[in-house]
Scaffold this active site. Sequence first.
Site, mmCIF file in Angstrom:
data_model
loop_
_atom_site.group_PDB
_atom_site.id
_atom_site.type_symbol
_atom_site.label_atom_id
_atom_site.label_comp_id
_atom_site.label_asym_id
_atom_site.label_seq_id
_atom_site.Cartn_x
_atom_site.Cartn_y
_atom_site.Cartn_z
ATOM 1 C CB ALA A 30 -20.661 55.787 28.146
ATOM 2 N N GLY A 37 -15.941 53.242 27.414
ATOM 3 C CA GLY A 37 -16.639 52.631 26.285
ATOM 4 C C GLY A 37 -15.856 52.733 24.986
ATOM 5 C CD GLU A 49 -16.383 49.035 28.312
ATOM 6 O OE1 GLU A 49 -16.977 50.128 28.166
ATOM 7 O OE2 GLU A 49 -16.669 48.237 29.215
ATOM 8 C CD GLU A 85 -15.218 52.275 32.230
ATOM 9 O OE1 GLU A 85 -14.050 52.083 32.608
ATOM 10 O OE2 GLU A 85 -15.613 51.994 31.080
HETATM 11 C C1 LIG Z 1 -19.392 52.411 28.704
HETATM 12 C C2 LIG Z 1 -19.096 52.297 30.160
HETATM 13 C C3 LIG Z 1 -20.217 51.663 30.878
HETATM 14 O O1 LIG Z 1 -18.009 51.442 30.320
HETATM 15 C C4 LIG Z 1 -18.907 53.598 30.837
HETATM 16 C C5 LIG Z 1 -17.998 54.660 30.293
HETATM 17 O O2 LIG Z 1 -17.505 54.701 29.203
HETATM 18 S S1 LIG Z 1 -17.795 55.908 31.416
HETATM 19 C C6 LIG Z 1 -16.807 57.087 30.578
HETATM 20 C C7 LIG Z 1 -15.380 56.761 30.677
HETATM 21 N N1 LIG Z 1 -14.583 57.865 30.153
HETATM 22 C C8 LIG Z 1 -14.068 58.775 30.915
HETATM 23 O O3 LIG Z 1 -14.206 58.816 32.118
HETATM 24 C C9 LIG Z 1 -13.238 59.832 30.197
HETATM 25 C C10 LIG Z 1 -13.850 61.207 30.401
HETATM 26 N N2 LIG Z 1 -13.043 62.241 29.757
HETATM 27 C C11 LIG Z 1 -11.882 62.690 30.258
HETATM 28 O O4 LIG Z 1 -11.387 62.211 31.259
HETATM 29 C C12 LIG Z 1 -11.221 63.798 29.540
HETATM 30 O O5 LIG Z 1 -12.184 64.419 28.706
HETATM 31 C C13 LIG Z 1 -10.033 63.344 28.673
HETATM 32 C C14 LIG Z 1 -8.885 62.896 29.578
HETATM 33 C C15 LIG Z 1 -10.405 62.235 27.712
HETATM 34 C C16 LIG Z 1 -9.537 64.553 27.808
HETATM 35 O O6 LIG Z 1 -9.300 65.672 28.634
HETATM 36 P P1 LIG Z 1 -9.146 67.130 27.973
HETATM 37 O O7 LIG Z 1 -8.208 67.065 26.836
HETATM 38 O O8 LIG Z 1 -8.848 68.049 29.101
HETATM 39 O O9 LIG Z 1 -10.572 67.445 27.323
HETATM 40 P P2 LIG Z 1 -11.902 67.845 28.097
HETATM 41 O O10 LIG Z 1 -11.970 69.338 28.213
HETATM 42 O O11 LIG Z 1 -12.052 67.061 29.337
HETATM 43 O O12 LIG Z 1 -13.004 67.332 27.069
HETATM 44 C C17 LIG Z 1 -13.406 68.074 25.928
HETATM 45 C C18 LIG Z 1 -14.932 68.063 25.888
HETATM 46 O O13 LIG Z 1 -15.366 66.717 25.723
HETATM 47 C C19 LIG Z 1 -16.270 66.387 26.779
HETATM 48 N N3 LIG Z 1 -16.127 64.954 27.116
HETATM 49 C C20 LIG Z 1 -14.993 64.255 27.211
HETATM 50 N N4 LIG Z 1 -15.253 62.990 27.530
HETATM 51 C C21 LIG Z 1 -16.591 62.913 27.672
HETATM 52 C C22 LIG Z 1 -17.465 61.840 28.009
HETATM 53 N N5 LIG Z 1 -17.047 60.594 28.244
HETATM 54 N N6 LIG Z 1 -18.787 62.120 28.060
HETATM 55 C C23 LIG Z 1 -19.257 63.350 27.802
HETATM 56 N N7 LIG Z 1 -18.468 64.391 27.463
HETATM 57 C C24 LIG Z 1 -17.147 64.166 27.401
HETATM 58 C C25 LIG Z 1 -15.827 67.281 27.928
HETATM 59 O O14 LIG Z 1 -16.860 67.385 28.865
HETATM 60 C C26 LIG Z 1 -15.540 68.555 27.179
HETATM 61 O O15 LIG Z 1 -16.762 69.185 26.860
HETATM 62 P P3 LIG Z 1 -17.056 70.678 27.384
HETATM 63 O O16 LIG Z 1 -16.987 70.621 28.861
HETATM 64 O O17 LIG Z 1 -15.968 71.519 26.787
HETATM 65 O O18 LIG Z 1 -18.430 70.999 26.842
#
Ligand SMILES: CC(C)(O)CC(=O)SCCNC(=O)CCNC(=O)[C@H](O)C(C)(C)COP(=O)(O)OP(=O)(O)OC[C@H]1O[C@@H](n2cnc3c(N)ncnc32)[C@H](O)[C@@H]1OP(=O)(O)O
Length: 258
Positions: free
Chosen positions: A65, A109, A112, A132
């Site tokens: 998400a 998500g 999921e 999460e």
């Molecule tokens: C649906 C529910 C209720 O179950 C809830 C959820 O889904 S909560 C979300 C769960 N997901 C996460 O916690 C993963 C979050 N992302 C990461 O941990 C990392 O991005 C990564 C390990 C997947 C990849 O890391 P890396 O290669 O270092 O890339 P990044 O620089 O982190 O990401 C690039 C760019 O994408 C943006 N990004 C990544 N994931 C998300 C996200 N889930 N939501 C919003 N934005 C996301 C990240 O912020 C970067 O953007 P910028 O900062 O460059 O603008």
Amino acid sequence: MAYENILVETSGPVGLIRLNRPKALNALSDGLVTDMEKALNAFEDDPAIGVIVVTGSEKAFAAGADIKEMAGFGYMDAYLNDFITKKWGRLATCRKPTIAAVAGYALGGGCELAMMADIIIAADTAKFGQPEVTIGTIPGAGGTQRLTRAIGKAKAMEMCLTGRMMDAAEAERSGLVARVVPAADLLDEAMKLAERIAGMSRPVTMMVKECVNRAYEATLAEGLLFERRVFHSTFALEDQKEGMSAFGEKRQPAFKGK
Ligand SMILES: CC(C)(O)CC(=O)SCCNC(=O)CCNC(=O)[C@H](O)C(C)(C)COP(=O)(O)OP(=O)(O)OC[C@H]1O[C@@H](n2cnc3c(N)ncnc32)[C@H](O)[C@@H]1OP(=O)(O)O
């Protein structure tokens, strides 16, 4: 129809949805999920489409998400809007068979969403996880339920409690994915699989899907009865006559979808 966050195409009887927010690793924003819901509705309504494939990019199927979008939500925003279930579940309610073709991250998500599809095909680069807990929340789109049913309590509990990612090989061993293929072949393999399923009798594939899914919801006795009743109903199909005649005549069946 043009969408902002997804690309939609068709290839014969296969409808393809590509998640397309590359800068955010296909984070599932409200806009993206709304687009996907509309595209799924259109494919479900289109009699030319027999199977739907959902995929992402090389780096990410979807990284969950959109954390930035939901970071400021209050309880009432989540509760009153029924956050997650309202639009997200559309893939799970499709009656036509669905395939998730996953490369790179399928997290939160994203994992999921993949699990809402009937079959997951993974690239060897795929990484699945429910992280999460690391951001102070829990899976909200079926992660604790579908992951547990797919891979069992021990691994699901470990993944949901730690946020550990599972690679493609472990996902295949654990029963989360049907098959792992080289990343370069992912979409081709998913489309081939989709075309193969779309070549079967349309109502029969829908019946198979209903019956397999019933195994999640019913007792064994209820599931067996449901299966038997649906099996009986296939004898009302022209496709059953055609399939069985073709077998006897040593030729390929020409199913009409009725
Ligand atoms: C649906 C529910 C209720 O179950 C809830 C959820 O889904 S909560 C979300 C769960 N997901 C996460 O916690 C993963 C979050 N992302 C990461 O941990 C990392 O991005 C990564 C390990 C997947 C990849 O890391 P890396 O290669 O270092 O890339 P990044 O620089 O982190 O990401 C690039 C760019 O994408 C943006 N990004 C990544 N994931 C998300 C996200 N889930 N939501 C919003 N934005 C996301 C990240 O912020 C970067 O953007 P910028 O900062 O460059 O603008």
